[in-house]
Design an enzyme around this catalytic site. Sequence first.
Site, PDB file in Angstrom:
ATOM      1  N   ASP A 118       0.876  -1.002  -0.269  1.00 32.81           N
ATOM      2  CA  ASP A 118       0.036   0.004  -0.174  1.00 32.81           C
ATOM      3  C   ASP A 118       0.814   1.120  -0.037  1.00 32.81           C
ATOM      4  O   ASP A 118       2.012   1.172   0.652  1.00 32.81           O
ATOM      5  CB  ASP A 118      -0.839  -0.114   1.195  1.00 32.81           C
ATOM      6  CG  ASP A 118      -1.999   1.046   1.303  1.00 32.81           C
ATOM      7  OD1 ASP A 118      -1.735   2.369   1.012  1.00 32.81           O
ATOM      8  OD2 ASP A 118      -3.090   0.657   1.268  1.00 32.81           O
ATOM      9  N   GLY A 161       6.504  -0.641   3.565  1.00 32.16           N
ATOM     10  CA  GLY A 161       6.314  -0.815   1.988  1.00 32.16           C
ATOM     11  C   GLY A 161       7.368  -0.049   1.194  1.00 32.16           C
ATOM     12  O   GLY A 161       7.989  -0.517   0.528  1.00 32.16           O
ATOM     13  N   SER A 182       0.626   3.782   1.315  1.00 31.51           N
ATOM     14  CA  SER A 182       0.788   4.584   2.533  1.00 31.51           C
ATOM     15  C   SER A 182       1.541   3.923   3.549  1.00 31.51           C
ATOM     16  O   SER A 182       1.498   4.126   4.736  1.00 31.51           O
ATOM     17  CB  SER A 182      -0.938   4.660   3.294  1.00 31.51           C
ATOM     18  OG  SER A 182      -1.228   3.424   3.513  1.00 31.51           O
ATOM     19  N   SER A 183       2.227   2.635   3.344  1.00 25.98           N
ATOM     20  CA  SER A 183       2.914   1.973   4.273  1.00 25.98           C
ATOM     21  C   SER A 183       4.416   2.305   4.335  1.00 25.98           C
ATOM     22  O   SER A 183       5.173   2.184   3.172  1.00 25.98           O
ATOM     23  CB  SER A 183       2.725   0.706   3.768  1.00 25.98           C
ATOM     24  OG  SER A 183       3.817  -0.098   4.375  1.00 25.98           O
ATOM     25  N   PRO A 184       4.913   2.752   5.381  1.00 32.93           N
ATOM     26  CA  PRO A 184       6.447   3.205   5.370  1.00 32.93           C
ATOM     27  C   PRO A 184       7.322   2.055   5.127  1.00 32.93           C
ATOM     28  O   PRO A 184       8.339   2.025   4.371  1.00 32.93           O
ATOM     29  CB  PRO A 184       6.492   3.878   6.646  1.00 32.93           C
ATOM     30  CG  PRO A 184       5.268   4.239   7.134  1.00 32.93           C
ATOM     31  CD  PRO A 184       4.114   3.470   6.432  1.00 32.93           C
TER      32      PRO A 184
END
Length: 200
Positions: A10, A16, A12-14
């Site tokens: 996603d 990630g 919005s995932s750090p």
Amino acid sequence: MAEPIEFYFDFSSPYGYLASCQIDDLAARHGRTVRWRPFLLGVAFKETGQKPLVEQPLRGPYHLHDFARSARRLGLPFRLPTPFPFAAIAASRAFYWLEARDAALANRFAKRIYQRIFGEGQVPADAAALAELAAPMGIDGAALAAGINDPAIKDRLRQATDEAIKRGVFGSPFIYIDGEPFWGHDRLGQVEEWLARGGW
């Protein structure tokens, strides 16, 4: 030819973001490519009853500290954007619109989006911001902006998210190697070892 590594994430995932900066090089070292697969983590949270890490008691402050520490260890720039957390629907739709035209370019664009979000601390939250980000890469910004609002692309993201959840994806990043699941950027060492050894 070996199957691609499947990289679910996603925007919005750090964590990630941290994995996105490593996954292609890791795969190439083992003769693999990567199939990038953005999905909507918020939908998975509804399935698991979870909340974003930073909204969880006790865990939230730890992860805010760990995001930056993990980035420093890798030598990566890191700035938590405002707002955070945020919905990455437009960015995910942009990816799937572009992937249908040029998968390799879509992967590079995904990296650029991640760099803007967590490297520079800015969220390209709408079609106009994503079109501006795409233009220096030779991507038709107007076409991309229109594509984000295309009902077929909206359906593609819903389908990708549903498929991810049916496979058991519940976090970002989530990686499959020939069907073997690994959750979290801190499993990249295991991912590399699995590729080197052919499993265990």
